[in-house]
Design a protein around this motif. Structure first.
Motif, PDB file in Angstrom:
ATOM      1  N   VAL A 141       0.837  -1.209   0.000  1.00  0.00           N
ATOM      2  CA  VAL A 141       0.000   0.000   0.000  1.00  0.00           C
ATOM      3  C   VAL A 141       0.872   1.259   0.000  1.00  0.00           C
ATOM      4  N   GLU A 142       2.002   1.214   0.726  1.00  0.00           N
ATOM      5  CA  GLU A 142       2.918   2.367   0.733  1.00  0.00           C
ATOM      6  C   GLU A 142       3.421   2.668  -0.683  1.00  0.00           C
ATOM      7  N   ILE A 143       3.749   1.597  -1.429  1.00  0.00           N
ATOM      8  CA  ILE A 143       4.248   1.793  -2.804  1.00  0.00           C
ATOM      9  C   ILE A 143       3.127   2.331  -3.698  1.00  0.00           C
ATOM     10  N   ALA A 144       1.924   1.784  -3.538  1.00  0.00           N
ATOM     11  CA  ALA A 144       0.775   2.277  -4.314  1.00  0.00           C
ATOM     12  C   ALA A 144       0.523   3.757  -4.005  1.00  0.00           C
ATOM     13  N   HIS A 145       0.662   4.105  -2.724  1.00  0.00           N
ATOM     14  CA  HIS A 145       0.425   5.487  -2.286  1.00  0.00           C
ATOM     15  C   HIS A 145       1.413   6.451  -2.972  1.00  0.00           C
ATOM     16  N   GLU A 146       2.657   6.012  -3.094  1.00  0.00           N
ATOM     17  CA  GLU A 146       3.683   6.863  -3.726  1.00  0.00           C
ATOM     18  C   GLU A 146       3.340   7.174  -5.189  1.00  0.00           C
ATOM     19  N   LYS A 147       2.593   6.287  -5.824  1.00  0.00           N
ATOM     20  CA  LYS A 147       2.246   6.496  -7.238  1.00  0.00           C
ATOM     21  C   LYS A 147       1.114   7.500  -7.428  1.00  0.00           C
ATOM     22  N   ASP A 148       0.412   7.803  -6.315  1.00  0.00           N
ATOM     23  CA  ASP A 148      -0.639   8.808  -6.376  1.00  0.00           C
ATOM     24  C   ASP A 148      -1.737   8.456  -7.389  1.00  0.00           C
ATOM     25  N   LEU A 149      -2.120   7.189  -7.410  1.00  0.00           N
ATOM     26  CA  LEU A 149      -3.149   6.718  -8.355  1.00  0.00           C
ATOM     27  C   LEU A 149      -4.543   6.734  -7.742  1.00  0.00           C
ATOM     28  N   TYR A 150      -4.614   6.397  -6.446  1.00  0.00           N
ATOM     29  CA  TYR A 150      -5.903   6.162  -5.793  1.00  0.00           C
ATOM     30  C   TYR A 150      -6.326   7.368  -4.960  1.00  0.00           C
ATOM     31  N   GLU A 151      -7.627   7.627  -4.936  1.00  0.00           N
ATOM     32  CA  GLU A 151      -8.155   8.649  -4.030  1.00  0.00           C
ATOM     33  C   GLU A 151      -8.073   8.155  -2.580  1.00  0.00           C
ATOM     34  N   THR A 152      -8.303   6.850  -2.384  1.00  0.00           N
ATOM     35  CA  THR A 152      -8.345   6.273  -1.036  1.00  0.00           C
ATOM     36  C   THR A 152      -7.624   4.939  -1.024  1.00  0.00           C
ATOM     37  N   LEU A 153      -6.827   4.695   0.030  1.00  0.00           N
ATOM     38  CA  LEU A 153      -6.145   3.400   0.187  1.00  0.00           C
ATOM     39  C   LEU A 153      -6.360   2.891   1.614  1.00  0.00           C
ATOM     40  N   PHE A 154      -6.584   1.592   1.739  1.00  0.00           N
ATOM     41  CA  PHE A 154      -6.738   0.963   3.045  1.00  0.00           C
ATOM     42  C   PHE A 154      -5.813  -0.241   3.146  1.00  0.00           C
ATOM     43  N   VAL A 155      -5.233  -0.451   4.332  1.00  0.00           N
ATOM     44  CA  VAL A 155      -4.541  -1.710   4.632  1.00  0.00           C
ATOM     45  C   VAL A 155      -5.572  -2.582   5.340  1.00  0.00           C
ATOM     46  N   GLU A 157      -7.623  -6.836   5.166  1.00  0.00           N
ATOM     47  CA  GLU A 157      -7.887  -8.112   4.499  1.00  0.00           C
ATOM     48  C   GLU A 157      -9.166  -7.915   3.683  1.00  0.00           C
ATOM     49  N   VAL A 158      -9.169  -8.422   2.471  1.00  0.00           N
ATOM     50  CA  VAL A 158     -10.241  -8.153   1.508  1.00  0.00           C
ATOM     51  C   VAL A 158     -11.637  -8.499   2.046  1.00  0.00           C
ATOM     52  N   GLU A 159     -11.795  -9.717   2.571  1.00  0.00           N
ATOM     53  CA  GLU A 159     -13.124 -10.144   3.031  1.00  0.00           C
ATOM     54  C   GLU A 159     -13.587  -9.308   4.219  1.00  0.00           C
ATOM     55  N   ASP A 160     -12.654  -8.980   5.127  1.00  0.00           N
ATOM     56  CA  ASP A 160     -12.997  -8.135   6.282  1.00  0.00           C
ATOM     57  C   ASP A 160     -13.463  -6.767   5.813  1.00  0.00           C
ATOM     58  N   PHE A 161     -12.746  -6.199   4.853  1.00  0.00           N
ATOM     59  CA  PHE A 161     -13.104  -4.868   4.356  1.00  0.00           C
ATOM     60  C   PHE A 161     -14.512  -4.879   3.758  1.00  0.00           C
ATOM     61  N   LEU A 162     -14.786  -5.869   2.914  1.00  0.00           N
ATOM     62  CA  LEU A 162     -16.095  -5.950   2.263  1.00  0.00           C
ATOM     63  C   LEU A 162     -17.207  -6.097   3.290  1.00  0.00           C
ATOM     64  N   ASP A 163     -16.918  -6.828   4.351  1.00  0.00           N
ATOM     65  CA  ASP A 163     -17.883  -7.078   5.409  1.00  0.00           C
ATOM     66  C   ASP A 163     -18.165  -5.808   6.213  1.00  0.00           C
ATOM     67  N   ASP A 164     -17.117  -5.022   6.467  1.00  0.00           N
ATOM     68  CA  ASP A 164     -17.223  -3.856   7.368  1.00  0.00           C
ATOM     69  C   ASP A 164     -17.569  -2.561   6.655  1.00  0.00           C
ATOM     70  N   ASN A 165     -17.297  -2.475   5.368  1.00  0.00           N
ATOM     71  CA  ASN A 165     -17.386  -1.197   4.666  1.00  0.00           C
ATOM     72  C   ASN A 165     -18.814  -0.673   4.621  1.00  0.00           C
ATOM     73  N   ASP A 166     -18.995   0.596   5.003  1.00  0.00           N
ATOM     74  CA  ASP A 166     -20.342   1.173   4.871  1.00  0.00           C
ATOM     75  C   ASP A 166     -20.290   2.478   4.075  1.00  0.00           C
ATOM     76  N   GLU A 167     -19.252   2.604   3.247  1.00  0.00           N
ATOM     77  CA  GLU A 167     -19.160   3.789   2.396  1.00  0.00           C
ATOM     78  C   GLU A 167     -20.101   3.622   1.201  1.00  0.00           C
ATOM     79  N   GLU A 168     -20.145   4.636   0.382  1.00  0.00           N
ATOM     80  CA  GLU A 168     -20.971   4.627  -0.827  1.00  0.00           C
ATOM     81  C   GLU A 168     -20.602   3.406  -1.699  1.00  0.00           C
ATOM     82  N   ALA A 169     -21.618   2.808  -2.327  1.00  0.00           N
ATOM     83  CA  ALA A 169     -21.386   1.605  -3.147  1.00  0.00           C
ATOM     84  C   ALA A 169     -20.512   1.939  -4.363  1.00  0.00           C
TER      85      ALA A 169
END
Length: 272
Positions: A141-155, A157-169
């Motif tokens: 994620v640190e390397i991805a962040h340096e590229k300045d590609l994403y508006e938002t980055l999270f560290v 686990e994929v399934e946990d994130f999908l389960d917990d996320n309550d942001e806009e679809a």
């Protein structure tokens, strides 16, 4: 209180297990990997996956989080060079080509699961107004962040994130090179459905093995410690979760010891 790991005993057992596996002494290798698991129940070294790759024990439902995190943290600095230059990994560009061929997009919000260093984000940046990347490896994620590609980055686990996320679809979820670390696909597919707008796209790559090797199994750990999924299982799970298959293409995911790794690139639409 976390149990302190005896690093020396662990290293000794792990190296012994690797040597026995290499020598083809499966019984002794499995016993040594079981010793590794007893010393390190979180399984940073992926012993459970290695046991399954030798055709023993229960097939895990996914690779242990500690193992995936450690694996990618260790390889973050050289990841792109190895994956793209040496292993011929071009899945992100294949995703882009298929989207353009099928005239799909542009997209409002992309969720890039297992974003790594941002290979998929880089390939799709101009097709997406807003991009969110998730990866279990902080170093990636640190390397991805340096590229300045994403508006938002999270560290995360994929399934946990999908389960917990309550942001806009999202109207587009990509998961390139995530399925090789997951066995059972229900949590991923349900999680993707929960986070997609009706009509949103879900695109992912998977590795597979010939039917005679899978022998009716939905998934198994292949010889390189990654999960292979049966085509029929992927289709059936998608349909059961409310997705409609747009396209499933046979691809070479990467080269491994000079041999192509067969897999699929799947494009599905969430019906809501």
């Amino acid at each position: 209180m976390a149990k302190k790991i005896d690093e020396e005993a662990l290293g000794e057992a792990y190296n012994r297990a690797l040597a026995l596996e290499k020598a083809g002494d499966v019984d002794a290798a499995v016993a040594a990997y079981e010793e590794v698991l007893a010393l390190d129940p979180d399984d940073h070294g992926g012993a459970a996956v290695r046991i399954a790759a030798m055709g023993r024990g229960e097939t895990p439902v996914k690779a242990p989080d500690a193992y995936v995190e450690t694996l990618f943290d260790q390889h973050a600095e050289v990841f792109e060079d190895v994956l793209v230059e040496q292993l011929g990994y071009h899945v992100p560009m294949l995703v882009r080509q298929r989207l353009q061929a099928l005239k799909l997009g542009p997209f409002k919000r992309l969720l890039d699961l297992g974003c790594g260093t941002g290979l998929t984000g880089g390939a799709l940046r101009d097709l997406c107004a807003d991009m969110t990347g998730i990866d279990i490896s902080e170093k990636m994620v640190e390397i991805a962040h340096e590229k300045d590609l994403y508006e938002t980055l999270f560290v995360a686990e994929v399934e946990d994130f999908l389960d917990d996320n309550d942001e806009e679809a999202f109207d587009f979820i990509a998961a390139t090179d995530v399925l090789p670390y997951l066995g059972a696909l229900e949590p991923l597919f349900f999680g993707a459905a929960e986070n997609l707008t009706p009509g949103g796209l879900f695109i992912f790559s998977s590795e597979t093995l010939p039917e005679e090797i899978l022998a009716g199994r939905a998934y198994m750990v292949g010889p390189h410690q990654r999960f292979a999924h049966a085509d029929a299982y992927v289709r059936e799970r998608l349909t059961a979760t409310g997705f409609e298959l747009i396209e499933i293409s046979d691809i070479n995911v990467r080269m491994e010891n000079g041999q192509p790794t067969p897999g699929h690139l799947v494009i599905a639409r969430y019906n809501g």
